[in-house]
Design a protein around this motif. Structure first.
Motif, short mmCIF file in Angstrom:
data_model
loop_
_atom_site.label_atom_id
_atom_site.label_comp_id
_atom_site.label_asym_id
_atom_site.label_seq_id
_atom_site.Cartn_x
_atom_site.Cartn_y
_atom_site.Cartn_z
N MET A 1 -1.99 1.81 -2.47
CA MET A 1 -1.61 2.30 -1.15
C MET A 1 -0.65 1.32 -0.47
SD MET A 1 -5.41 3.65 0.01
CE MET A 1 -5.04 3.88 1.76
N VAL A 2 -0.94 0.03 -0.57
CA VAL A 2 -0.07 -0.98 0.02
C VAL A 2 1.31 -0.96 -0.65
CG1 VAL A 2 0.29 -3.48 0.25
CG2 VAL A 2 -1.94 -2.48 0.81
N HIS A 3 1.32 -0.81 -1.96
CA HIS A 3 2.59 -0.83 -2.71
C HIS A 3 3.53 0.28 -2.23
CE1 HIS A 3 5.37 -1.22 -6.09
NE2 HIS A 3 5.31 0.10 -6.19
N VAL A 4 3.04 1.50 -2.07
CA VAL A 4 3.94 2.59 -1.69
C VAL A 4 4.30 2.53 -0.20
CG1 VAL A 4 3.23 4.12 -3.56
CG2 VAL A 4 2.07 4.29 -1.35
N MET A 5 3.49 1.83 0.61
CA MET A 5 3.79 1.68 2.04
C MET A 5 4.71 0.49 2.32
SD MET A 5 2.44 4.13 4.01
CE MET A 5 3.32 5.13 2.80
N ARG A 6 4.82 -0.44 1.39
CA ARG A 6 5.77 -1.55 1.43
C ARG A 6 5.84 -2.30 2.78
NH1 ARG A 6 7.14 1.39 -2.82
NH2 ARG A 6 8.55 0.55 -4.40
N PRO A 7 4.79 -3.06 3.11
CA PRO A 7 4.79 -3.83 4.37
C PRO A 7 5.93 -4.85 4.42
CG PRO A 7 2.62 -3.86 3.31
CD PRO A 7 3.57 -3.27 2.33
N THR A 8 6.43 -5.10 5.63
CA THR A 8 7.44 -6.13 5.83
C THR A 8 7.02 -7.03 6.99
OG1 THR A 8 8.78 -5.04 7.54
CG2 THR A 8 9.17 -4.37 5.24
N HIS B 1 -7.99 -16.52 3.24
CA HIS B 1 -6.69 -16.05 2.76
C HIS B 1 -5.55 -16.50 3.68
CE1 HIS B 1 -9.12 -13.36 0.21
NE2 HIS B 1 -8.06 -13.37 -0.58
N GLY B 2 -5.87 -17.41 4.60
CA GLY B 2 -4.82 -18.01 5.42
C GLY B 2 -4.35 -17.16 6.58
N LEU B 3 -5.13 -16.16 6.99
CA LEU B 3 -4.74 -15.32 8.12
C LEU B 3 -5.42 -15.81 9.38
CD1 LEU B 3 -4.80 -11.78 6.47
CD2 LEU B 3 -2.80 -13.08 7.17
N GLU B 4 -4.64 -15.97 10.46
CA GLU B 4 -5.17 -16.56 11.68
C GLU B 4 -6.01 -15.56 12.47
OE1 GLU B 4 -2.42 -18.63 14.08
OE2 GLU B 4 -1.59 -19.80 12.42
N ILE C 1 0.65 -4.38 11.60
CA ILE C 1 -0.21 -3.71 10.62
C ILE C 1 -1.63 -3.66 11.15
CG2 ILE C 1 -1.01 -3.76 8.22
CD1 ILE C 1 1.50 -5.52 7.61
N GLN C 2 -2.26 -2.50 11.04
CA GLN C 2 -3.59 -2.32 11.63
C GLN C 2 -4.53 -1.62 10.65
OE1 GLN C 2 -5.48 0.89 14.43
NE2 GLN C 2 -3.84 -0.12 15.58
N ASP C 3 -5.80 -2.04 10.66
CA ASP C 3 -6.88 -1.31 10.00
C ASP C 3 -7.98 -1.11 11.03
OD1 ASP C 3 -8.96 -0.26 8.58
OD2 ASP C 3 -8.92 -1.73 6.95
N PRO C 4 -8.12 0.12 11.57
CA PRO C 4 -9.09 0.36 12.63
C PRO C 4 -10.54 0.44 12.15
CG PRO C 4 -7.99 2.39 12.06
CD PRO C 4 -7.33 1.32 11.26
N ALA C 5 -10.75 0.42 10.83
CA ALA C 5 -12.11 0.40 10.24
C ALA C 5 -12.09 -0.69 9.18
CB ALA C 5 -12.45 1.76 9.65
N ALA C 6 -11.98 -1.94 9.63
CA ALA C 6 -11.51 -3.02 8.77
C ALA C 6 -12.47 -3.43 7.66
CB ALA C 6 -11.17 -4.25 9.62
N GLY C 7 -13.79 -3.16 7.81
CA GLY C 7 -14.71 -3.59 6.77
C GLY C 7 -14.59 -5.08 6.55
N THR C 8 -14.43 -5.50 5.31
CA THR C 8 -14.30 -6.93 5.01
C THR C 8 -12.85 -7.41 4.97
OG1 THR C 8 -14.48 -6.40 2.65
CG2 THR C 8 -16.51 -7.06 3.77
N GLY C 9 -11.93 -6.56 5.41
CA GLY C 9 -10.54 -7.00 5.58
C GLY C 9 -9.64 -6.80 4.38
N GLY C 10 -10.08 -6.01 3.40
CA GLY C 10 -9.32 -5.86 2.15
C GLY C 10 -7.90 -5.35 2.33
N PHE C 11 -7.70 -4.36 3.20
CA PHE C 11 -6.36 -3.80 3.39
C PHE C 11 -5.41 -4.83 4.01
CE2 PHE C 11 -8.36 0.45 3.01
CZ PHE C 11 -7.45 1.05 2.15
N LEU C 12 -5.88 -5.54 5.02
CA LEU C 12 -5.00 -6.52 5.68
C LEU C 12 -4.65 -7.66 4.74
CD1 LEU C 12 -6.60 -6.68 9.26
CD2 LEU C 12 -4.70 -5.27 8.44
N ILE C 13 -5.62 -8.09 3.93
CA ILE C 13 -5.36 -9.17 2.97
C ILE C 13 -4.36 -8.71 1.90
CG2 ILE C 13 -6.45 -10.48 1.09
CD1 ILE C 13 -8.93 -10.61 3.07
N ALA C 14 -4.53 -7.49 1.41
CA ALA C 14 -3.61 -6.97 0.40
C ALA C 14 -2.20 -6.78 0.98
CB ALA C 14 -4.12 -5.64 -0.16
N ALA C 15 -2.13 -6.33 2.24
CA ALA C 15 -0.82 -6.17 2.88
C ALA C 15 -0.13 -7.52 3.04
CB ALA C 15 -0.99 -5.50 4.24
N ASN C 16 -0.91 -8.54 3.41
CA ASN C 16 -0.37 -9.89 3.54
C ASN C 16 0.12 -10.42 2.19
OD1 ASN C 16 0.07 -12.52 4.85
ND2 ASN C 16 -1.67 -13.19 3.63
#
Length: 485
Positions: free
Chosen positions: A156-163, A228-231, A168-183
């Motif tokens: 999902m992150v690959h086809v959305m290509r974050p810059t 993962h170094g995210l503040e 970037i937001q995850d409104p149901a973040a769980g353990t943060g997997g989407f934000l970490i993968a986007a980073n």
């Protein structure tokens, strides 16, 4: 996951047997380890200055075995109100379920003996993420409900290509997997040395946002992001503790990219969300989150979100929300996911990909559906879902994360025998805005396969029986019953 990381994760997970013997439930395993790992990792990464003196790893380790548990419980309470903001968030309302002093001492000793040099070389974040994944693989833990398979997240992150320009937001973040993968994607696909000071400041302070409603899960997320170094900024970027379906969710900044897997089911107590901006109030959490996502996007912003099948076909308010989505956004792609990739085997899910329009009406002209469900393997412990399973979908999706009309024109409809097809908005309207579109005959259950050798079948049957017995033991354990099986 490298062999070294795998080995460290396995040793950490083995410590859970110590907790099990002390009566700690599956739900608390990783929480208990997180408190101790935070203290140890702060020492290993030389960031103990965020912890008050006298309440660090060496202070805990230095206590006599008989005094250590009492001190540890005081330490947890103390850290809830002392130390850095991150420390106070991770230890907010913290308590330990450990009952025996020897249990805590075994854990402290086991964590201390790990190969921390190798762990640092591999990346402490990868070690911790591996532990979360291990926990999610245990059905008894119930952790799978907030753990999305890494291969699906990465696709999902690959086809959305974050810059670096994205919010970037995850409104149901769980353990943060989407934000970490986007980073991870952002850093691997950017020339970091070319970033301006403004971009560097924006990346640190104004890029990754999330919200998580369960406090224990929120602790795991903060720990995961930190490693993962995210503040973390309680007033800004990071994962906030709160309810997205309340005014707290309205306060999240507008995003240019939303990546998420919202929880399934209805709002607890059957009540309606307390937000004022939802045009279609409903107790169905999926439809509430869907509204949050498309309302939370900036014009031109994009989203990729996992939803169960009922979001595609449910009538009444569901139909109204789908129509509103297709008006306000270009719902350009639906990926029908295989079964068995989440904790509940029967749950059928999809990824919806859409872009918020610059206008409020008639943004969806066509919807492309990729069927990755029909005639696919039954995924589970024996057949793992991997990134290669998404390769054909990613190629068919194309290089444009916004899926503009020009890029959609480059796609190929593979016809009734293929997996990727195009359907017009008019055709969808004629079927009552029902987006549950399938055309391939699923023969995966009727295909005759050569039977394995009897010994293989016997081994598989034994494994399944043992897993079932273990699950029953876990249920009895949870109920406080004596286990005789």
């Amino acid at each position: 996951m490298s062999n070294t990381t795998h080995d460290i994760v396995a040793k950490l997970w083995n410590l859970c047997n110590v907790l099990k013997d002390d009566g700690v439930t599956y739900h608390q395993y990783v929480i208990e380890l997180t408190y101790l790992l935070f203290l140890k990792m702060a020492k290993e990464t030389r960031t103990e200055n965020q912890l008050p003196e006298g309440y660090r790893w060496d202070a805990l380790e230095g206590k006599a075995v008989s005094d250590r548990l009492e001190f540890y419980k005081l330490l947890l309470m103390h850290l809830a109100s002392h130390g850095s903001t991150l420390v106070k968030e991770i230890f907010a309302n913290a308590s330990s379920s450990i009952k025996k002093p020897t249990t805590l001492s075994t854990l402290v000793s086991g964590i201390d003996k790990l190969d921390w040099y190798s762990a640092r070389q591999e990346g402490l974040g990868d070690v911790y993420e591996g532990l979360l994944e291990k926990n999610a693989g245990e059905k008894k833990a119930g952790a799978g409900q907030y753990f999305t398979p890494r291969s699906l997240i990465d696709s999902m992150v690959h086809v959305m290509r974050p810059t670096v320009e994205d919010i970037i937001q995850d409104p149901a973040a769980g353990t943060g997997g989407f934000l970490i993968a986007a980073n991870r994607y952002l850093r691997e696909n950017s020339d970091l040395d070319s970033w301006t000071k403004k971009q560097q400041r924006k990346y640190r302070r104004n890029t990754f946002y999330g919200m998580e409603h369960v406090q224990d899960t929120h602790r795991l997320a903060l720990m995961n992001l930190m490693l993962h170094g995210l503040e973390f900024d309680p007033q800004g970027a990071g994962i906030r503790y709160g309810d997205t379906l309340s005014p707290e969710g309205e306060a999240l900044p507008k995003a240019t990219l939303i990546l998420t897997n919202p929880p399934f089911g209805s709002k607890k107590g059957g009540g309606l969300p307390t937000r004022k901006d939802f045009a279609f109030p409903t107790s169905n959490k999926q439809f509430c989150f869907l509204q949050h996502i498309y309302l939370g996007l900036e014009p031109g912003g994009r989203a990729a979100a996992v939803f169960p099948d009922n979001v595609l076909f449910e009538g009444n308010v569901g139909k109204q929300i789908r129509a509103d989505l297709m008006d306000k956004c270009n719902l350009h792609t639906i990926l029908r996911l295989p079964t068995g990739i989440f904790y509940a085997q029967g749950v059928k899910t999809n990824v919806l990909f859409f872009t918020r329009g610059k206008k409020e009406k008639d943004n969806t002209k066509e919807v492309w559906v990729y069927d990755l469900r029909a005639n696919m393997s039954q995924f589970g412990k024996r057949t793992q879902l991997t990134r290669t399973h998404f390769a054909a979908f990613e190629a068919a999706f194309g290089d444009d994360p916004l899926s503009s009309p020009a890029s959609l024109a480059q796609r190929t409809d593979t016809g009734e025998q293929g997996r990727f097809r195009q359907f017009t908005r008019d055709w969808i309207a004629e079927r009552g805005d029902n987006l549950d579109i399938a055309w391939l005959k699923d023969e995966s259950n009727s295909v005759t396969h050569e039977l394995p050798e009897p010994a293989t079948l016997a081994q598989e049957a034994m494994s399944e029986l043992e897993a079932a017995l273990e699950e029953l033991r876990g249920i009895l354990d949870e109920l406080g019953e004596e286990v005789d099986v």
